[in-house]
Design a protein around this motif. Structure first.
Motif, short mmCIF file in Angstrom:
data_model
loop_
_atom_site.label_atom_id
_atom_site.label_comp_id
_atom_site.label_asym_id
_atom_site.label_seq_id
_atom_site.Cartn_x
_atom_site.Cartn_y
_atom_site.Cartn_z
N ASN A 59 2.58 -3.99 -4.66
CA ASN A 59 1.88 -3.82 -3.36
C ASN A 59 2.84 -3.18 -2.35
OD1 ASN A 59 3.35 -6.07 -1.91
ND2 ASN A 59 2.42 -7.23 -3.56
N GLY A 60 2.32 -2.88 -1.19
CA GLY A 60 3.12 -2.19 -0.17
C GLY A 60 4.19 -3.06 0.45
N LEU A 61 3.88 -4.33 0.63
CA LEU A 61 4.91 -5.23 1.18
C LEU A 61 6.09 -5.30 0.22
CD1 LEU A 61 6.07 -7.37 3.11
CD2 LEU A 61 4.61 -9.07 2.00
N ASP A 62 5.81 -5.47 -1.07
CA ASP A 62 6.90 -5.52 -2.05
C ASP A 62 7.70 -4.22 -2.04
OD1 ASP A 62 6.31 -8.03 -2.86
OD2 ASP A 62 5.71 -7.50 -4.91
N GLU A 160 10.83 4.71 5.56
CA GLU A 160 9.47 4.97 6.06
C GLU A 160 8.48 3.95 5.50
OE1 GLU A 160 10.03 9.30 4.63
OE2 GLU A 160 8.31 9.35 5.98
N ASP A 161 7.65 3.43 6.37
CA ASP A 161 6.50 2.63 5.94
C ASP A 161 5.32 3.59 5.92
OD1 ASP A 161 4.25 1.09 5.73
OD2 ASP A 161 5.02 -0.55 6.96
N ASN A 162 5.00 4.07 4.71
CA ASN A 162 3.95 5.09 4.57
C ASN A 162 2.63 4.48 4.08
OD1 ASN A 162 3.45 7.91 4.96
ND2 ASN A 162 3.30 8.14 2.74
N ALA A 163 2.45 3.19 4.37
CA ALA A 163 1.25 2.49 3.88
C ALA A 163 -0.04 3.12 4.39
CB ALA A 163 1.31 1.02 4.31
N GLN A 164 0.02 3.71 5.60
CA GLN A 164 -1.21 4.19 6.23
C GLN A 164 -1.28 5.72 6.30
OE1 GLN A 164 -1.95 2.20 9.96
NE2 GLN A 164 -1.78 0.16 9.06
N ALA A 165 -0.35 6.43 5.67
CA ALA A 165 -0.28 7.87 5.96
C ALA A 165 -0.10 8.76 4.73
CB ALA A 165 0.85 8.13 6.95
N HIS A 184 5.03 2.61 0.00
CA HIS A 184 3.62 3.03 0.10
C HIS A 184 2.75 1.86 -0.37
CE1 HIS A 184 4.91 7.41 -0.02
NE2 HIS A 184 5.98 6.80 -0.53
N SER A 185 1.62 1.68 0.29
CA SER A 185 0.64 0.67 -0.14
C SER A 185 -0.61 1.38 -0.66
CB SER A 185 0.25 -0.20 1.05
OG SER A 185 -0.96 -0.89 0.78
N PHE A 186 -1.12 0.87 -1.77
CA PHE A 186 -2.41 1.38 -2.27
C PHE A 186 -3.48 0.29 -2.22
CE2 PHE A 186 0.91 3.79 -4.77
CZ PHE A 186 0.86 4.93 -3.98
N GLY A 189 -8.39 -0.41 0.78
CA GLY A 189 -8.91 0.30 1.95
C GLY A 189 -8.04 1.43 2.46
N LYS A 190 -6.90 1.66 1.83
CA LYS A 190 -6.01 2.73 2.30
C LYS A 190 -6.57 4.11 1.93
CE LYS A 190 -2.52 0.19 3.86
NZ LYS A 190 -3.06 -0.96 4.58
N ASN A 191 -5.99 5.17 2.52
CA ASN A 191 -6.48 6.52 2.22
C ASN A 191 -6.42 6.78 0.71
OD1 ASN A 191 -6.37 6.54 5.00
ND2 ASN A 191 -5.78 8.70 5.12
C1 LIG Z 1 1.77 -0.52 8.02
C2 LIG Z 1 1.65 -1.35 6.78
N1 LIG Z 1 2.77 -1.71 6.13
C3 LIG Z 1 2.71 -2.43 4.99
C4 LIG Z 1 1.51 -2.85 4.45
C5 LIG Z 1 1.52 -3.72 3.27
O1 LIG Z 1 0.84 -3.22 2.17
P1 LIG Z 1 0.15 -4.18 1.12
O2 LIG Z 1 -1.08 -4.74 1.74
O3 LIG Z 1 -0.14 -3.29 -0.03
O4 LIG Z 1 1.14 -5.24 0.77
C6 LIG Z 1 0.32 -2.46 5.09
C7 LIG Z 1 -1.02 -2.76 4.56
O5 LIG Z 1 -1.53 -3.75 4.34
C8 LIG Z 1 0.39 -1.72 6.29
O6 LIG Z 1 -0.71 -1.36 6.94
#
Ligand SMILES: Cc1ncc(COP(=O)(O)O)c(C=O)c1O
Length: 367
Positions: A59-62, A160-165, A184-186, A189-191
């Motif tokens: 996931n994106g947090l990881d 970079e936190d590219n979760a939303q871009a 990056h987060s997938f 609901g992400k793009n």
């Molecule tokens: C800006 C941002 N950073 C990090 C995350 C974490 O991603 P994830 O939900 O996949 O852990 C998200 C999304 O949830 C996010 O919007």
């Protein structure tokens, strides 16, 4: 007709046959982790972003946690080092810093762009500052030449936190390839969204890539030999296959998002509502944020008229109970607080139909 904020079902419907075939091919392969689908998606995505490496993870947090953790294992970051981060971000950006015993230093955003205010970064730098975590919030690029120069001058890492871009550009280079590493987060609901949790790290750094890959797989260096005390954070084969299908349509979908944002900006005319800035900075509009002093009233009005909206986000990180032990808890971040008090996200995604877009505009205008 109820217009949902986001209908994942409608988006999946657009590519259902291809997605079903991709999932079925994984089922038939009998190989469900760290196989050919991962290899293929990692190659396609690193080429798309423009980096030497892509490492899939859970996931994106990881992804963000693994980057900071790897810099610690490499001896580049140490407990207590400071990381500059925008005060108005999703909690995950800040969790990735604090989870690693690093100190998050919050910097106010610019109210026009919602991105970290690059004129306020330098005043927050101390002898312990080692990195800037740039968040391309709502899909808008937050990287600037000024930030690049500050990082160079003070010898700071840019993460970079590219979760939303996903797909956002800075001078023909993708976000996620601008700094030292990116998470990056997938999230569905992400793009670019998977069928469940998924994420990845991109970087050009050989050592970092190797360390992140090892840490994401229990810290293993070769089979059953463990160099680090790692974690289990891997991208499963089904989601890798799904992401390969959806990646093909990402640019087209981002273009449609940009088009809808332009239509909203042209046609929404209501002096109670402040629309997001559209200028030469690229924005893939993961979120279309408007500001309104009567935000709750607006949200209720839209709901009464069958338009579902979401607030990103109702409570600022520095006001969250989980951070009641840090010095900036309940600190003074007036711009961040204004954004959290006034922001409302209108529906904006590739499955919206023309009549729905018109109806949203008409309804917002009549508020
Ligand atoms: C800006 C941002 N950073 C990090 C995350 C974490 O991603 P994830 O939900 O996949 O852990 C998200 C999304 O949830 C996010 O919007």
């Amino acid at each position: 007709m109820m217009i949902p904020y986001l209908s994942l079902k409608s988006i999946t419907e657009l590519y259902k046959d291809e997605l079903s075939a991709a999932v079925n091919s994984v089922i038939d392969s009998g190989w469900y982790l760290q196989g050919k689908a991962n290899e293929l998606f990692e190659t396609e995505y690193r080429k798309y972003i423009g980096t030497k490496y892509c490492i899939g993870c859970a996931n994106g947090l990881d992804a963000l946690i693994l980057i900071f953790r790897a810099y610690k294992e490499m001896g580049i970051l140490h407990d207590g080092d400071e990381v500059i981060v925008p005060a108005n971000t999703y909690i995950a950006s800040i969790l990735a810093i604090t989870e690693n015993n690093l100190k998050a230093v919050l910097v106010e955003p610019n109210l026009e762009t919602f991105q970290i205010d690059d004129s306020k970064i330098e005043q927050s730098i101390t002898e312990k500052t080692r990195a800037i975590l740039l968040v391309h919030l709502y899909g808008r690029c937050s990287y600037t030449d000024k930030i690049k120069n500050i990082a160079k001058k003070h010898n700071l890492l840019i993460v970079e936190d590219n979760a939303q871009a996903h797909g956002c550009l800075y001078k023909n280079q993708k976000t996620g390839s601008l700094g030292n590493a990116a998470g990056h987060s997938f999230y569905p609901g992400k793009n670019l969204g998977a069928f469940g949790d998924a994420g990845c790290v991109t970087t050009d750094d050989d050592e970092l890539a190797e360390c992140v890959r090892s840490l994401s797989n229990y810290g293993q260096s070769e089979k059953y030999v463990f160099k680090y005390c790692g974690k289990n954070s891997r991208l499963d084969e089904t989601n890798a296959a799904v992401l390969s299908v959806k990646l093909k349509y990402l640019d087209k979908e981002n273009n449609r998002r940009k088009e809808i944002a332009r239509i909203y900006n042209d046609k929404i005319k209501n002096n109670k509502i402040k629309l997001p800035l559209i200028d030469s900075t690229d924005n893939v509009f993961h979120i279309y944020p408007v500001l309104c002093k009567e935000r709750e009233k607006l949200q209720k009005y839209l709901l009464e008229n069958d338009i579902h909206t979401i607030i990103h986000y109702p409570i600022a990180p520095h006001q969250q109970k989980c951070y009641s032990n840090v010095e900036w808890y309940k600190g003074n971040f007036p711009i961040t607080e204004q954004i959290h008090r006034e922001e409302l996200s209108l529906p904006l995604n590739q499955s919206l139909k023309e009549d729905e877009i018109d109806y949203i505009i008409k309804t917002v205008n009549s508020f």
